[in-house]
Design a protein around this motif. Structure first.
Motif, PDB file in Angstrom:
ATOM      1  N   CYS A  45       1.031  -1.592   0.487  1.00 65.04           N
ATOM      2  CA  CYS A  45       0.294   0.063  -0.134  1.00 65.04           C
ATOM      3  C   CYS A  45       1.391   1.367  -0.775  1.00 65.04           C
ATOM      4  CB  CYS A  45      -1.101  -0.331   1.149  1.00 65.04           C
ATOM      5  SG  CYS A  45      -1.985   2.116   1.442  1.00 65.04           S
ATOM      6  N   CYS A  48       0.402   2.966   3.386  1.00 70.03           N
ATOM      7  CA  CYS A  48       0.471   2.769   4.333  1.00 70.03           C
ATOM      8  C   CYS A  48       1.296   1.417   5.149  1.00 70.03           C
ATOM      9  CB  CYS A  48      -0.959   2.597   5.755  1.00 70.03           C
ATOM     10  SG  CYS A  48      -1.198   0.766   4.766  1.00 70.03           S
ATOM     11  N   CYS A  71      -7.144  -1.262   0.601  1.00 70.55           N
ATOM     12  CA  CYS A  71      -6.123  -1.107   1.180  1.00 70.55           C
ATOM     13  C   CYS A  71      -6.959  -2.050   3.017  1.00 70.55           C
ATOM     14  CB  CYS A  71      -5.043  -0.717   1.430  1.00 70.55           C
ATOM     15  SG  CYS A  71      -4.081  -0.792   2.956  1.00 70.55           S
ATOM     16  N   CYS A  74      -5.780   0.790   5.570  1.00 68.31           N
ATOM     17  CA  CYS A  74      -5.757   1.759   5.760  1.00 68.31           C
ATOM     18  C   CYS A  74      -7.124   2.300   4.954  1.00 68.31           C
ATOM     19  CB  CYS A  74      -4.445   2.605   5.583  1.00 68.31           C
ATOM     20  SG  CYS A  74      -4.366   2.690   3.773  1.00 68.31           S
TER      21      CYS A  74
HETATM   22 ZN   LIG Z   1      -2.626   1.288   3.642  1.00 68.23          ZN
END
Ligand SMILES: [Zn+2]
Length: 358
Positions: A45, A48, A71, A74
């Motif tokens: 990602c 994050c 994701c 997050c």
């Molecule tokens: Zn993420």
């Protein structure tokens, strides 16, 4: 060759819309299969660095031929970039955005001045028609510009007479480490294939304590939250926020996390005037009209304080939707910009980050 291309595009225009939509779906679905598989195996990602994704869909997305992912850690939504991304931007030409442009350029520069001491060295990436760079130049900034489109580079050099204009990515233009006081990207970060890698590149060319300024569409803004209803009967070919152009879908929360994970401290949130972005549509729709139902709704929201953001939009969702969908004109959208700051759900996010560390 040119003639053949022209004829093919002419024939394509003659086909019924449903056939054109199907051809477009087929072409996009068959592209990038290998990248999709590769990302599934090795991708991280961009916000994050999490490794777990699932396919993302909603009633609008389901009608599009692109694969979107979310994701699970997050909530960042993204699409995978096509392999020919530079070609996509190579020939884009000048677009004028009318009266609104002066308003948001002024706001961008005021925001930058608020967090810097004096005009210094400023780079804009993806400067488009160059109007912001021109304003900054006139007000004493030493301006630099990077752009992927040759016609836009020529426009900035020859029509606007701007100095230090480069054709290419920041890597190709090879700016020295620690060069700039400010690096700005307006409607930029949602277009790049690797937002974190890009921000780390900006970190490198900024001076210590230099400022990065990013403005991008807000996925938690009224417009995006009501997208399924707004686009219910619209031609999907006219949606401008899909791949290959928009690849990342940010809101205030995840853009902030991305900045902080890339070596910046967020020092400013200046999103409040981004509703001026609606004004670009005034060119097509003429002057605004005042709507009494809308004024009523604005007073009601103003008088009933509650939390901001998506939860608050949700509370007024039906009321806003009925105004939007009932009338369905850009004039109404333009008027609705008055609601956005009240709800903390502006159409665009404008964040400023200060470069940290060595
Ligand atoms: Zn993420």
């Amino acid at each position: 060759m040119l003639r053949l291309t022209w004829m093919l595009s002419f024939i394509k225009q003659m086909l019924p819309l449903s056939v054109r939509v199907n051809l477009w779906r087929l072409r996009n679905k068959s592209q990038n299969l290998r990248q999709r598989l590769n990302h599934r195996l090795t991708g991280r990602c961009h916000v994050c660095q999490g490794k777990n994704f699932r396919r993302y869909s909603n009633p609008v997305v389901a009608r599009l031929p692109f694969s979107f992912y979310i994701c699970t850690q997050c909530g960042f939504i993204f699409a995978l970039p096509p392999s020919n991304l530079s070609e996509v931007y190579a020939e884009i030409t000048t677009t004028e955005f009318g009266e609104g442009e002066a308003t948001w350029n002024r706001h961008y520069l005021d925001s930058i001045n608020k967090y810097t001491n004096a005009p210094g060295k400023l780079l804009e990436i993806g400067f488009g028609n160059g109007s912001f760079l021109k304003l900054a130049h006139e007000e004493g900034w030493e301006v630099y510009g990077a752009e992927l489109s040759a016609p836009l580079v020529n426009h900035a050099r020859e029509e606007l007479k701007l100095p230090n204009i480069g054709l290419g990515t920041i890597e190709e233009l090879n700016y020295a480490d620690g060069s700039f006081d400010v690096v700005a990207g307006f409607n930029f970060i949602e277009h790049v294939p690797d937002p974190k890698g890009t921000l780390e590149g900006l970190w490198r060319i900024l001076k210590p304590s230099g400022i990065v300024v990013l403005m991008c569409p807000n996925i938690s803004g009224i417009y995006h939250l009501l997208m399924p209803e707004i686009l219910a009967d619209n031609d999907p070919l006219k949606i401008s926020w899909v791949p290959p152009h928009h690849l990342s879908y940010f809101n205030k929360t995840n853009l902030r996390v991305l900045l902080e994970n890339s070596g910046f401290t967020v020092v400013g949130d200046e999103s409040h005037l981004m509703s001026s972005l609606w004004r670009q549509f005034e060119v097509n729709i003429g002057p605004q009209v005042t709507d009494s139902k809308l004024q009523q709704l604005i007073s009601e929201i103003r008088d009933s304080p509650s939390q901001k953001g998506e939860a608050r939009v949700e509370k007024y969702r039906e009321a806003i939707k009925s105004l939007l969908v009932e009338r369905m004109t850009w004039t109404m959208l333009s008027d609705l910009s008055a609601l956005e700051p009240l709800l903390g759900a502006e159409v665009g996010v404008l964040l400023l980050g200060k470069r940290q560390g060595e």
